[in-house]
Scaffold this motif. Structure first.
Motif: not given
Length: 136
Positions: A31-56
């Motif tokens: 889902q995320i890949t499809a959403e980002l692909r739609d707006i990719y040409e307009n993206l200047y900066d993308i930040n990825l943060y670990i929000y929560k890490s669980e066992k699985e």
């Protein structure tokens, strides 16, 4: 989540991000890949943060800054550039040595975070108590 410039400090932003993210339902990578692909040409900066890490699973927060939000003069210089990608892990304020292990879920709060914060404050006061007494 689109990045919005504001003047609040890091701790206020962290608390607000947690409140907002707790209300969201995690999306799949497809889902995320499809959403980002739609707006990719307009993206200047993308930040990825670990929000929560669980066992699985690990939940990653994605923040982006669109080129359309840039000032027009700067936009012209970066309009054909690929977006910048940043991957970040927040370091808790009680970590002094960047090579020490710590819980990546510290931003969610909890008893371990509170304990480590209190313990760090006590260690700091103990370490510098003689210096403070000699100055006064």
């Amino acid at each position: 989540m689109e990045i919005v410039n504001n003047e609040r400090n890091f701790f206020d932003k962290r608390i607000e991000r947690k409140k907002v993210n707790d209300k969201k339902k995690p999306k799949s990578l497809e889902q995320i890949t499809a959403e980002l692909r739609d707006i990719y040409e307009n993206l200047y900066d993308i930040n990825l943060y670990i929000y929560k890490s669980e066992k699985e699973r690990t939940i990653i927060e994605i923040q982006y800054y669109p080129k359309s939000s840039l000032e027009s003069g700067f936009y012209e210089t970066v309009k054909s550039n690929e977006p910048m990608l940043h991957m970040k892990i927040g370091i808790p304020p009680y970590v002094n040595n960047k090579t020490d292990k710590y819980d990546v879920n510290w931003e969610l709060g909890g008893i371990r975070y509170k304990w480590n914060t209190i313990w760090n404050r006590l260690k700091f006061k103990w370490k510098y108590r003689n210096r403070i007494k000699n100055v006064g």
